[in-house]
Design an enzyme around this catalytic site. Structure first.
Site, PDB file in Angstrom:
ATOM      1  N   ASP A   1      -7.198 -14.906   2.205  1.00 16.46           N
ATOM      2  CA  ASP A   1      -6.253 -13.954   2.797  1.00 16.46           C
ATOM      3  C   ASP A   1      -5.504 -14.540   3.982  1.00 16.46           C
ATOM      4  O   ASP A   1      -5.801 -14.178   5.127  1.00 16.46           O
ATOM      5  CB  ASP A   1      -7.015 -12.693   3.232  1.00 16.46           C
TER       6      ASP A   1
ATOM      7  N   ARG B   1     -15.539 -13.771  -2.851  1.00 18.04           N
ATOM      8  CA  ARG B   1     -14.170 -13.241  -2.849  1.00 18.04           C
ATOM      9  C   ARG B   1     -13.137 -14.314  -3.214  1.00 18.04           C
ATOM     10  O   ARG B   1     -12.127 -14.027  -3.856  1.00 18.04           O
ATOM     11  CB  ARG B   1     -13.882 -12.638  -1.471  1.00 18.04           C
TER      12      ARG B   1
ATOM     13  N   LYS C   1      -1.299 -15.010  -3.396  1.00 21.69           N
ATOM     14  CA  LYS C   1      -1.365 -15.465  -2.000  1.00 21.69           C
ATOM     15  C   LYS C   1      -1.624 -16.970  -1.992  1.00 21.69           C
ATOM     16  O   LYS C   1      -2.359 -17.475  -2.839  1.00 21.69           O
ATOM     17  CB  LYS C   1      -2.469 -14.744  -1.244  1.00 21.69           C
TER      18      LYS C   1
ATOM     19  N   TRP D   1     -16.367  -6.862   3.247  1.00 21.86           N
ATOM     20  CA  TRP D   1     -15.088  -7.477   2.879  1.00 21.86           C
ATOM     21  C   TRP D   1     -15.198  -8.855   2.233  1.00 21.86           C
ATOM     22  O   TRP D   1     -14.194  -9.451   1.856  1.00 21.86           O
ATOM     23  CB  TRP D   1     -14.169  -7.547   4.102  1.00 21.86           C
TER      24      TRP D   1
ATOM     25  N   ARG E   1       0.814  -8.356  -8.030  1.00 26.00           N
ATOM     26  CA  ARG E   1       0.019  -9.153  -7.087  1.00 26.00           C
ATOM     27  C   ARG E   1      -1.362  -9.502  -7.643  1.00 26.00           C
ATOM     28  O   ARG E   1      -2.018  -8.670  -8.272  1.00 26.00           O
ATOM     29  CB  ARG E   1      -0.116  -8.424  -5.744  1.00 26.00           C
TER      30      ARG E   1
ATOM     31  N   GLU F   1      -0.305 -12.003  10.991  1.00 20.97           N
ATOM     32  CA  GLU F   1      -1.536 -11.204  11.027  1.00 20.97           C
ATOM     33  C   GLU F   1      -2.729 -12.012  11.533  1.00 20.97           C
ATOM     34  O   GLU F   1      -3.487 -11.541  12.382  1.00 20.97           O
ATOM     35  CB  GLU F   1      -1.830 -10.660   9.622  1.00 20.97           C
TER      36      GLU F   1
ATOM     37  N   GLU G   1      -5.069 -23.398  15.185  1.00 22.13           N
ATOM     38  CA  GLU G   1      -6.262 -23.670  14.362  1.00 22.13           C
ATOM     39  C   GLU G   1      -7.398 -24.204  15.232  1.00 22.13           C
ATOM     40  O   GLU G   1      -8.564 -23.842  15.053  1.00 22.13           O
ATOM     41  CB  GLU G   1      -5.884 -24.700  13.288  1.00 22.13           C
TER      42      GLU G   1
ATOM     43  N   GLU H   1      -8.011  -3.006  -2.795  1.00 18.80           N
ATOM     44  CA  GLU H   1      -8.181  -2.302  -1.518  1.00 18.80           C
ATOM     45  C   GLU H   1      -7.819  -0.829  -1.636  1.00 18.80           C
ATOM     46  O   GLU H   1      -7.114  -0.260  -0.799  1.00 18.80           O
ATOM     47  CB  GLU H   1      -7.354  -2.993  -0.420  1.00 18.80           C
TER      48      GLU H   1
ATOM     49  N   ASN I   1       0.884  -1.170   0.000  1.00 21.83           N
ATOM     50  CA  ASN I   1       0.000   0.000   0.000  1.00 21.83           C
ATOM     51  C   ASN I   1       0.920   1.218   0.000  1.00 21.83           C
ATOM     52  O   ASN I   1       1.546   1.520   1.015  1.00 21.83           O
ATOM     53  CB  ASN I   1      -0.899   0.019   1.244  1.00 21.83           C
TER      54      ASN I   1
ATOM     55  N   LYS J   1       0.714  -3.614  -6.105  1.00 23.42           N
ATOM     56  CA  LYS J   1      -0.649  -3.975  -5.687  1.00 23.42           C
ATOM     57  C   LYS J   1      -1.556  -3.008  -6.431  1.00 23.42           C
ATOM     58  O   LYS J   1      -1.560  -1.811  -6.127  1.00 23.42           O
ATOM     59  CB  LYS J   1      -0.772  -3.821  -4.174  1.00 23.42           C
TER      60      LYS J   1
END
Ligand code: GCV
Length: 706
Positions: free
Chosen positions: A386, A357, A381, A568, A340, A414, A538, A307, A224, A303
């Protein structure tokens, strides 16, 4: 101008606290540092090798010399030779049996090396300086074993040509994301408050750690790209030159994330249209200026249309047009653009059940296969959504045989506990890399990236990961998260390595036997704590691959419905009867059909779909019985209770290391385990209570659900 390296000697500049040595403590160099060593060859990276060996010998009593052009040296006899094969004669210390023998399995290439030991002399040969550097770090990994017995000649080469870390570091502090987007290890090691951070010793130490695990490329700013960061390409280029100079002695090339709108925001052009001649010229001349200052600059990361980042869609162009524009500017310099594939509608209406998505990357990019220039690397990815703790492997990897592909992993945690939770990710990455998109008898993801021949065209590619490093004294916040960074580099070099073997390497280097009270206990404890920690994570978080039950504010801790009515595109659709996303072709979004057979059929089928991905592909009643024999609702309860119990056990195991390892490491991990247990308990209770309230089904074992 790059000068020969000064090896970081443990004193940090800029008044900064000295960072933890991670997997290169001085004691790890002892087996090498007590030897009589000859280094042979020229070049910046050979200078680095020599400087490293000299430092080790100075610390541990060995001797080192660099040969003259005639191959002679002052050290005699010799225990270890590190030599470039070309130019000139090899040092006389190399036993004749080594020079006479052919190189096993073909040429060594730019980064490969050959290791052998005969007649009590260990020999590392390489055809290029980087090979010698990797050979040196391999010796460090082997420790005393490199200097005992005979070793038949063996060639070592990286499976993947580019092993890259993307730093999501901002130059200027972002009002929401801070200095490092999704960073959990303090500030950036590169930037601080709008400019370079200036801790050159730490950067050298970082480069050294990365080279020691095999990483050879870094992108130094966030994908970003803000206005300040955009200018790294032009009037802030000096800062990038400086970084490139610091990282170069360790074989690391610098890449930059750039904004697709650069011709407008930096160049003052009225458009960034990829088919506009002025735009093309701007990228070419700007890129030329970069190369005038950084001749080995690695390339751009982009990117676009994602987003809120600008991209070719604004001009009615597609992503092949966009990527090829930058590729054309980079091609004369032998560099690549990492483009990306993370493109999806982030303004989705949650009421709209037709948009998925997970489908987006394939829908956007698969039709473009064959149109990308040779120096475009499509960065995908690893999963279709994500970086969740569990997702199927992205179908894009199999769908683009005529395109170079990079698989993107996330070392920064993350969605896996943000470096407060111990979560060793190598087993997960190993599964991703070993996945065979066309079925068990066909090529794996690794084979695709490594360019292993198979049916149809194939282009090879890279392994990339979002970095987990900051200015924290332990580099990663959680000292045990260093194992993830190390494992990423090692897997990128050799994707066939087993996760537990990598952990052993990391333990041996980071906690050398001579520095800990009880080496066997240290090894046993670290395995007990880390081996299964990803699966433990998990268990206490989102069940059965459904994903995204995180707190939207920061992605840490539970927020079961946090994203359910958001824009999202990450929904679990739990109601009183069941849970999960129907992504079948028969009744759902059709995502399962993006895989080639047999996986399209496996995922489509309720009976054949693996348990761990069930809710990613199917919406099922709580009473649905899994292959494991329990119902979905009972599985949710069982795994959440088990996950927290495992964290308790991990924490207890760790306390056995009190007084056995370095106190500061011990204390930091204790602090992290306390938080992991608190958070895991919160996850357990919120998830169990949520599903109990939705389903009304009690726990068959009568445990407490709030
Ligand atoms: C850099 C996720 C993260 C974002 C990140 C994005 C990406 O959505 O939450 O912070 O942005 O991925 O990969 O571009």
């Amino acid at each position: 101008m790059t000068r020969p390296v000064t090896v970081p000697a443990g004193v940090s500049g800029a008044g900064e606290p000295r960072p933890h040595p991670a997997w290169l403590p001085p004691q790890a160099w002892r087996p090498l540092g007590v030897r009589r060593v000859v280094v042979h060859g020229d070049g910046l990276l050979v200078d680095t090798v020599f400087a490293e060996v000299a430092q080790a010998c100075a610390a541990h009593g060995g001797r080192v010399d660099r040969t003259g052009t005639d191959g002679a040296s002052a050290v005699d006899p010799v225990d270890l030779v590190l030599a470039l094969r070309d130019p000139g004669p090899l040092p006389s210390a190399v036993p004749a049996a080594v020079t006479a023998g052919p190189t096993p399995d073909g040429p060594l290439g730019d980064e490969g090396f050959l290791l052998t030991r005969v007649d009590d002399v260990t020999v590392v040969l390489a055809d290029a300086p980087a090979g010698l550097l990797y050979g040196l770090f391999h010796l460090v990994r082997l420790g005393e074993a490199a200097h005992t017995g005979d070793h038949p000649a063996r060639a070592h080469r990286p499976a993947l040509r580019r092993r890259m870390l993307d730093h999501w570091d901002n130059v200027a502090v972002h009002p929401v994301m801070g200095q490092v987007e999704r960073g959990y290890a303090g500030g950036s090691i590169f930037w601080r408050d709008g400019g370079p951070r200036g801790d050159r010793d730490r950067l050298r130490a970082y480069a050294r750690l990365l080279a020691a695990c095999g990483v050879n490329a870094i992108s130094v700013n966030n994908v970003n790209v803000g206005l300040t960061e955009a200018r790294l390409l032009t009037d802030r280029l000096d800062d990038v030159v400086d970084l490139a100079d610091l990282l170069r002695p360790y074989g690391i090339r610098v890449h930059l994330s750039v904004t697709f709108a650069a011709p407008v925001v930096l160049g003052g052009l009225p458009t960034a249209d990829p088919l506009d001649d002025g735009v093309r010229d701007w990228w070419e001349s700007t890129t030329r200026r970069v190369y005038a200052r950084i001749p080995d600059f690695g390339g751009y990361v982009v990117k676009a249309d994602s987003e809120g980042q600008p991209g070719p869609f604004s001009y009615g162009r597609d992503h092949a047009d966009g990527a090829n524009l930058l590729a054309a500017a980079l091609a004369p310099h032998g560099a690549v653009v990492h483009w990306r594939a993370f493109v999806y509608d982030h303004r989705q209406d949650w009421r709209d059940r037709t948009t998925d998505r997970a489908r987006a990357a394939y829908d956007h990019f698969a039709p473009l296969d064959g149109r990308f220039a040779d120096n475009v690397v499509l960065q995908v990815k690893f999963g279709p959504v994500d970086f969740q703790p569990r997702e199927p492997v992205s179908p894009v990897i199999a769908a683009m045989p005529a395109t170079r592909v990079a698989v993107e992993l996330q070392v920064t945690q993350e969605y896996t506990g943000q470096q407060w939770h111990a979560c060793y990710l190598a087993p997960w990455w190993h599964e991703v890399l070993a996945f065979r998109p066309w079925g068990p008898a066909e090529r794996s993801v690794t084979d695709v990236l490594a360019d292993v021949p198979g049916p149809g065209p194939h282009r090879g590619g890279d392994l990339v990961a979002v970095a987990n490093v900051g200015d924290d004294p332990f580099w990663c916040g959680h000292p045990l998260a260093q194992a993830n960074l190390y494992a990423f580099g090692r897997l990128a070099w050799d994707p066939g390595l087993a996760a537990d073997a990598i952990l052993d390497e990391w333990i041996d280097l980071t906690f050398p036997a001579s520095t800990v009270g009880d080496p066997a206990l240290v090894r046993e404890t670290l395995h007990a704590v880390l081996d299964d920690s990803w699966r433990t994570y998990e268990r206490y978080t989102a069940p059965l691959g459904v994903g995204f039950m995180v707190n939207p504010a920061g992605h840490y801790g539970p927020g079961v419905d946090g994203y359910e009515y958001s824009r999202w595109g990450t929904y679990h659709f739990a109601d009183r009867d069941g849970v999960g996303v129907d992504r079948t072709c028969a009744t759902g979004t059709g995502f399962a059909g993006q895989y080639p057979p047999p996986w399209s059929q496996v995922y489509e089928s309720l009976e054949r779909c693996p348990d761990e991905l069930l809710l990613f592909f199917h919406h099922v009643p709580y009473s649905h019985v899994l292959h494991s024999g329990v119902t979905v609702i009972q599985h949710i309860y069982d795994t959440h209770f088990a996950g927290v119990a495992e964290v308790v056990a991990m924490r207890d195991r760790w306390t056995r290391l009190a007084g056995v390892i370095d106190q500061a490491v011990y204390d930091r991990v204790v602090e992290r385990f306390d938080e992991q247990l608190r958070c895991a308990t919160e996850w357990r209770d919120q998830v169990n209570t949520y599903f109990f309230r939705k389903s009304g089904v009690p726990d068959a074992r009568g445990r407490r659900i709030h």
